[in-house]
Structure formats: C-alpha cells, structure tokens
Design a protein around this motif. Structure first.
Motif, PDB file in Angstrom:
ATOM      1  N   GLY A  40       6.565  -7.040  74.783  1.00  0.00           N
ATOM      2  CA  GLY A  40       5.405  -6.716  75.616  1.00  0.00           C
ATOM      3  C   GLY A  40       4.067  -6.942  74.941  1.00  0.00           C
TER       4      GLY A  40
ATOM      5  N   ASN B 194       1.245  -7.889  77.012  1.00  0.00           N
ATOM      6  CA  ASN B 194       0.575  -6.871  77.827  1.00  0.00           C
ATOM      7  C   ASN B 194      -0.694  -6.333  77.164  1.00  0.00           C
TER       8      ASN B 194
ATOM      9  N   GLN C 286       2.580  -2.300  80.134  1.00  0.00           N
ATOM     10  CA  GLN C 286       1.379  -2.788  80.812  1.00  0.00           C
ATOM     11  C   GLN C 286       0.346  -1.671  80.857  1.00  0.00           C
TER      12      GLN C 286
END
Length: 193
Positions: free
Chosen positions: A25, A28, A160
């Motif tokens: 991630g 993100n 996120q």
C-alpha cells in the motif's frame, strides 16, 4: 544529503533483508501535503520500520527522556523527532505536531500511546483525533504485523487515506475520530494477518 536521508537509506538496507520487510500500500501514501500517519504499536522499532518504507521523511513525538541521553538525543533530534512529556497534556508537543502538519510534512503517531504486549490492537488515545480534527492533513492508517524476528517476514501495510470531511461536519469529538482511525488500522490487521 541530509542526515535523515542518509540514516534512512543505511537503516533500510539493513532492516529490509534482516526482517524480510514487505511493504504493502505504499502507493496509498500521499506525495505532498500534510499527512498524519497512524500505526499500531508492537515493538520499539515500529517508528523506524514505518518511517523507512514511505517515500517522505516522517516526524515523530518521542519521550522527553531520550533527548537528554548523550549522543542518542542528538541522533533522535536529527531523525526528525521532537520531545513530548508523557502522561501530561503537553501543549508544546501538540503545537509542534500541528505545525508539522500545517507545513505540509508527515507526522507519525501511535494512537495507543504505548506498545501492545500481546500484538492485539489496544484503545487509542484522543491525540490522533485531535491532530486529525485540527489540521487539513490526510490521515493514513498503517498496520505493522510481526514478529520482529531475524529473517521472519514483517509486514507494513499503509491503507488509503481516511475521508475526514464528513466526520468534521458531524462535529465528532477527538475520541470518536481516534476510534474511527483505530477501526481502519484494525481492518488492515485483519485482512493481512
């Protein structure tokens, strides 16, 4: 090259293979503007691990006592940490944290306020909610999933950014916002265990 950038690259080159760190991630993570990075806390090395895997320098609050230790205090300061008096509402530390966010930098926090001895997520303190409500920073949840053992995989997951606009409109309290952040960290832990 700054001391932070040099230290980050050296530590990353050692830690990443040693703990077999897998970062998920990272895409993100916002590349500009203020960011409040909120992580679970399972080990003393968490600030280093969460910080070396993102593309931007991270500023952390660190307990005041560290800054008075010869040599270490200077290193901690050069690695973007600033002192906080634990157990008190330290207004200077709160002001410093808000300034970091308002200057478009990254502030890393461990909302639980202390390490979890079991690895389970504890209750978050109101500080994370305070910073989220008092700034325009994007709030990024992060889960660190151990163990911290040589050559055993360690995962660092960046979620996120949490949408804060609606939350701010509902006049949520700092405690409620921290709960929301903790729920997002918990989801990351649950999905990636």
């Amino acid at each position: 090259m700054t001391f932070y950038a040099f230290a980050r690259s050296v530590v990353k080159s050692i830690f990443k293979p040693w703990y077999r760190i897998e970062a998920l991630g990272v895409e993100n993570f916002p590349m500009d503007g203020g960011v409040l990075l909120c992580c679970n806390h399972i080990h003393n090395l968490d600030p280093i691990v969460a910080g070396i895997m993102v593309p931007r320098p991270v500023h952390y609050m660190a307990k005041e006592e560290l800054f008075s230790i010869p040599v270490l205090g200077n290193i901690v300061r050069k690695c973007n940490a600033f002192p906080v008096k634990r157990g008190l509402a330290d207004r200077d530390a709160l002001r410093t944290g808000l300034k970091i966010l308002k200057d478009g930098k990254v502030l890393g926090l461990f909302p639980e306020g202390h390490r979890s001895k079991t690895g389970e997520l504890g209750k978050g303190l109101a500080g994370a909610g305070f910073f989220a409500l008092r700034s325009d920073a994007l709030v990024v949840p992060c889960a660190i999933i151990g163990p911290y053992r040589s050559f055993k995989k360690l995962k660092v997951i960046y979620g996120q950014p949490i949408p804060m606009e609606e939350v701010k409109q509902t006049k949520a309290s700092a405690e409620q916002v921290t709960e929301l952040i903790m729920m997002e960290i918990h989801k990351l832990m649950k999905v990636h265990r």
